[in-house]
Design an enzyme around this catalytic site. Structure first.
Site, mmCIF file in Angstrom:
data_model
loop_
_atom_site.group_PDB
_atom_site.id
_atom_site.type_symbol
_atom_site.label_atom_id
_atom_site.label_comp_id
_atom_site.label_asym_id
_atom_site.label_seq_id
_atom_site.Cartn_x
_atom_site.Cartn_y
_atom_site.Cartn_z
ATOM 1 N N CYS A 55 -6.104 12.955 -7.219
ATOM 2 C CA CYS A 55 -5.276 14.068 -6.737
ATOM 3 C C CYS A 55 -3.784 13.854 -7.008
ATOM 4 O O CYS A 55 -2.976 14.746 -6.787
ATOM 5 C CB CYS A 55 -5.511 14.290 -5.249
ATOM 6 N N SER A 104 4.028 -0.327 8.357
ATOM 7 C CA SER A 104 4.971 -0.610 9.444
ATOM 8 C C SER A 104 4.224 -0.910 10.742
ATOM 9 O O SER A 104 4.614 -1.809 11.483
ATOM 10 C CB SER A 104 5.929 0.566 9.648
ATOM 11 N N GLN A 122 10.429 -2.676 -1.004
ATOM 12 C CA GLN A 122 10.470 -2.110 -2.364
ATOM 13 C C GLN A 122 11.883 -1.699 -2.754
ATOM 14 O O GLN A 122 12.207 -1.628 -3.933
ATOM 15 C CB GLN A 122 9.509 -0.920 -2.493
ATOM 16 N N GLY A 132 0.831 -1.207 0.000
ATOM 17 C CA GLY A 132 0.000 0.000 0.000
ATOM 18 C C GLY A 132 0.859 1.248 0.000
ATOM 19 O O GLY A 132 2.088 1.190 0.016
ATOM 20 N N CYS A 182 -5.020 10.218 -3.432
ATOM 21 C CA CYS A 182 -5.865 9.300 -4.204
ATOM 22 C C CYS A 182 -5.477 9.408 -5.689
ATOM 23 O O CYS A 182 -4.694 10.272 -6.072
ATOM 24 C CB CYS A 182 -7.348 9.627 -3.998
ATOM 25 N N GLU A 221 10.164 -2.171 4.178
ATOM 26 C CA GLU A 221 10.694 -1.371 3.065
ATOM 27 C C GLU A 221 11.278 -2.271 1.977
ATOM 28 O O GLU A 221 12.328 -1.983 1.397
ATOM 29 C CB GLU A 221 11.762 -0.381 3.565
ATOM 30 N N GLY A 268 -0.009 2.585 7.088
ATOM 31 C CA GLY A 268 0.058 1.759 8.296
ATOM 32 C C GLY A 268 0.735 0.420 8.087
ATOM 33 O O GLY A 268 0.528 -0.512 8.861
#
Ligand code: ADP
Ligand code: ZN
Length: 208
Positions: free
Chosen positions: A187, A22, A92, A15, A184, A90, A20
């Site tokens: 935006c 972590s 990624q 996400g 989102c 982390e 949230g």
């Protein structure tokens, strides 16, 4: 319980930033410790947002000691034989080898919990996350709140001097002056670098 009887698996918490991940990783680690499991926590050395690379911290200030790693192979080397749960934050930032490492650990009975942001600042799949999402037994995709409109945020907005960062920037900006917001889809802004320059020139022109 003897180790050989245990089933391993991979669970991914993904996400946007501030969703949230972590917090959820730490919650699962805490509960595993309550169950008297042997837990090892790792995180990419690239993340030093919250006072040092040796801790997994959530934005609410909770923390747990973590071993910083540069490469997935280090995790394979550092996991002890009697470890029940391996948590990686982390993810990624890690190399694709993490897929093999996570699969090998799960094959030998380890519960592998991987947290990482699934998209980069452009909204494209980030590093090994799409591969991990594919091989995991369980996937949770968390959302934050869009700081612009209050809807569910799914995207990482990179800002440089308060302005949306152009798409051409590096995916991983080390030690940069950039900041991030959760936004989102509507935006989320990723200007093309040429367009940004044109706007800048036009802005200067109109001031003259
Ligand atoms: P992640 O690991 O996904 O970046 P953290 O677990 O570090 O997320 O932090 C989550 C916490 O961040 C939330 O519980 C909340 O207190 C805080 N937070 C700050 N900004 C936002 C936002 N825009 N939407 C939701 N939570 C936010
Ligand atoms: Zn929004």
């Amino acid at each position: 319980m003897y180790h050989g009887a245990q089933y391993g698996w991979i669970e991914v918490i993904s996400g946007v930033m501030f969703s949230g991940k972590s917090e959820e990783l730490l919650r699962r680690v805490r509960r595993a410790l309550i169950a008297r499991k042997k837990v090892q926590v790792f995180k990419s050395h690239l993340d030093d947002r919250y006072g040092g690379v040796f801790r997994v911290s959530s934005h609410d200030g909770a923390a747990f000691d973590a071993h910083p790693v540069h490469a997935s192979v280090q995790i394979a080397e550092l996991v002890r034989l009697d470890t029940d749960v391996v948590a990686i934050d982390e993810a990624q930032f890690l190399d694709d080898g993490i897929v093999r490492v996570a699969n090998d650990l799960a094959d030998r009975g380890v519960r592998v919990i991987v947290a990482g942001t699934d998209m980069d600042f452009r909204g494209e799949p980030f590093g090994p996350m799409p591969l991990l999402l594919a091989v995991a037994e369980r996937v949770d995709k968390l959302h934050a709140i869009c700081v612009r409109c209050g809807d569910l945020a799914t995207r990482n907005q990179r800002l440089i001097d308060g302005r949306p960062a152009p798409a051409e920037g590096p995916t991983i900006q080390v030690g940069g002056a950039e900041s991030y917001e959760a936004r989102c889809r509507r935006c989320h802004e990723v200007p093309h670098v040429d367009r940004a320059q044109t706007e800048l020139t036009m802005g200067e022109g109109s001031r003259a």
